[in-house]
Design a protein around this motif. Sequence first.
Motif, PDB file in Angstrom:
ATOM      1  N   GLY A  53      45.449 -56.936 -33.350  1.00 67.31           N
ATOM      2  CA  GLY A  53      46.069 -55.883 -33.966  1.00 67.31           C
ATOM      3  C   GLY A  53      45.149 -55.177 -34.560  1.00 67.31           C
ATOM      4  O   GLY A  53      45.206 -53.733 -34.702  1.00 67.31           O
ATOM      5  N   ILE A  54      43.983 -55.529 -35.450  1.00 68.96           N
ATOM      6  CA  ILE A  54      42.817 -55.061 -36.245  1.00 68.96           C
ATOM      7  C   ILE A  54      42.100 -54.088 -35.215  1.00 68.96           C
ATOM      8  O   ILE A  54      41.868 -52.998 -35.503  1.00 68.96           O
ATOM      9  CB  ILE A  54      42.001 -55.963 -36.987  1.00 68.96           C
ATOM     10  N   GLU A  55      41.908 -54.677 -34.034  1.00 68.63           N
ATOM     11  CA  GLU A  55      41.094 -53.646 -32.865  1.00 68.63           C
ATOM     12  C   GLU A  55      42.193 -52.560 -32.544  1.00 68.63           C
ATOM     13  O   GLU A  55      41.338 -51.478 -32.226  1.00 68.63           O
ATOM     14  CB  GLU A  55      40.908 -54.489 -31.754  1.00 68.63           C
ATOM     15  N   TYR A  56      43.440 -52.710 -32.464  1.00 70.82           N
ATOM     16  CA  TYR A  56      44.346 -51.364 -32.168  1.00 70.82           C
ATOM     17  C   TYR A  56      43.900 -50.439 -33.350  1.00 70.82           C
ATOM     18  O   TYR A  56      43.999 -49.335 -33.092  1.00 70.82           O
ATOM     19  CB  TYR A  56      45.671 -52.172 -31.925  1.00 70.82           C
ATOM     20  N   LEU A  57      43.886 -50.920 -34.571  1.00 72.67           N
ATOM     21  CA  LEU A  57      44.026 -50.172 -35.668  1.00 72.67           C
ATOM     22  C   LEU A  57      42.538 -49.416 -35.573  1.00 72.67           C
ATOM     23  O   LEU A  57      42.521 -48.076 -35.954  1.00 72.67           O
ATOM     24  CB  LEU A  57      43.949 -50.716 -36.852  1.00 72.67           C
ATOM     25  N   ARG A  58      41.626 -50.230 -35.087  1.00 72.55           N
ATOM     26  CA  ARG A  58      40.230 -49.479 -34.994  1.00 72.55           C
ATOM     27  C   ARG A  58      40.411 -48.616 -33.815  1.00 72.55           C
ATOM     28  O   ARG A  58      39.806 -47.205 -34.013  1.00 72.55           O
ATOM     29  CB  ARG A  58      39.178 -50.535 -34.823  1.00 72.55           C
ATOM     30  N   ALA A  59      40.916 -48.771 -32.739  1.00 68.56           N
ATOM     31  CA  ALA A  59      40.856 -47.932 -31.687  1.00 68.56           C
ATOM     32  C   ALA A  59      41.802 -46.733 -31.970  1.00 68.56           C
ATOM     33  O   ALA A  59      41.351 -45.568 -31.391  1.00 68.56           O
ATOM     34  CB  ALA A  59      41.576 -48.577 -30.329  1.00 68.56           C
ATOM     35  N   LEU A  60      42.712 -46.842 -32.818  1.00 72.23           N
ATOM     36  CA  LEU A  60      43.659 -45.598 -33.116  1.00 72.23           C
ATOM     37  C   LEU A  60      42.920 -44.881 -33.998  1.00 72.23           C
ATOM     38  O   LEU A  60      42.677 -43.545 -33.995  1.00 72.23           O
ATOM     39  CB  LEU A  60      44.911 -46.266 -33.792  1.00 72.23           C
ATOM     40  N   ALA A  61      41.985 -45.171 -34.804  1.00 78.20           N
ATOM     41  CA  ALA A  61      41.095 -44.503 -35.901  1.00 78.20           C
ATOM     42  C   ALA A  61      40.254 -43.700 -35.144  1.00 78.20           C
ATOM     43  O   ALA A  61      39.850 -42.469 -35.453  1.00 78.20           O
ATOM     44  CB  ALA A  61      40.599 -45.392 -37.027  1.00 78.20           C
TER      45      ALA A  61
END
Length: 401
Positions: free
Chosen positions: A163-171
């Motif tokens: 989930g944290i990697e998704y947030l990084r990717a979206l940012a």
Amino acid sequence: MTVCGIVAEYNPFHAGHAHHIVQTRRALGADTAIVCAMSGNFVQRGDLAVMEKYARAEAAVRCGADLVLETPLAACLSSAEGFARGAAALLDALGSVSHLSFGAEQADLALLQQAADLSLRQSEALRHGLAAGLPYAAAMQQAVSAADPAAGALLASPNNTLGIEYLRALAARGNRIQPLAIERKGGAHDSDTPADGLPSASYLRGLLADGDAAACRPLMPEASFAVLEREIQSGAAPVTRSAVDLAVLAHLRRLDAATLLPFCSGDEGLAHRLADAIRDNTSFSSICTAAQTRRYPLARVRRVLLRAWLGLPQSVPPEPQYIRVLAIGRQGRGLLRRMKDTCALPVIIKPVTERSLPENLQSALARDALADDLYTLAYPAPGLRVGGGHFRKTPFCLTDG
């Protein structure tokens, strides 16, 4: 209409996945369209999917998804970071997705976002951990924990980490898509027991490997189990990596450390370690066991070996060059019509049209076709192990009836 993306493998689609879709619509509205970016025939843990991609996509739309698209092969055989980058890029390219819903053991979006922000700022600490021989996930947790122990503690759980990697990717893509965290219910990642009737996918794969498909039935939506049962009866499932041991080994034995290097991100230590393990062992599993270390976790070793077998060097980026449709649900046709005006990439519905796409896409398309042909070698029924299926299969389309 709200359009929400979900990144998944559905390997296979079970009750926990259905719960996630229901909770996503509960949060965003009952008419929310669900677009799934789903792994194809190879999955991120470094394995072959238990059932081929079109069947898994069919199960998803029969159980509530509206459109299933294939996550690029290079993303599927990447670390959590590359997997998230590829899936986020795919959903962003559609131009119509407003949200990304993901499951997390702790669905505290503010804390997850704090961990993601810290991870981006702790790049020096991350590099230090990697240089010290830590796996990526452990190095990330150490770096974040040094700045915020509570945020770092989230990284002890695999779905939180993803989930944290998704947030990084979206940012990294300008936060055009808003995140939605859904609390994960049921058996923990890789758990060997279900919880509250919700299993982990690995538990179901274990049942299938033991020949006990009937035990999966109460843990899967009926429509999903019906697809699985059909595939088993036809001889196309369950697919296991051991079925292609000799095929993989025959190819790997041709490679030395120098030819393995492009699949190892230029890590000469890993390339030499794999070359030795390939020479001295007689199965994919034993090669992995011999090669893995704290620095080279098992999943990474498996992914590198599969990339070598498929001819997929690490230089291939995880972001998509085109969009492949695997299944179309109730709102799927409307989404596809919308994509004609908003999608930034070519959309492939019928694979036969691939040959008419631009020349710069043909090498990636050829890799997809080869991967699908090699995957069929693992079908239980020998008569199904023919090539060319990549160009014969078309998306499942759900009708109202």
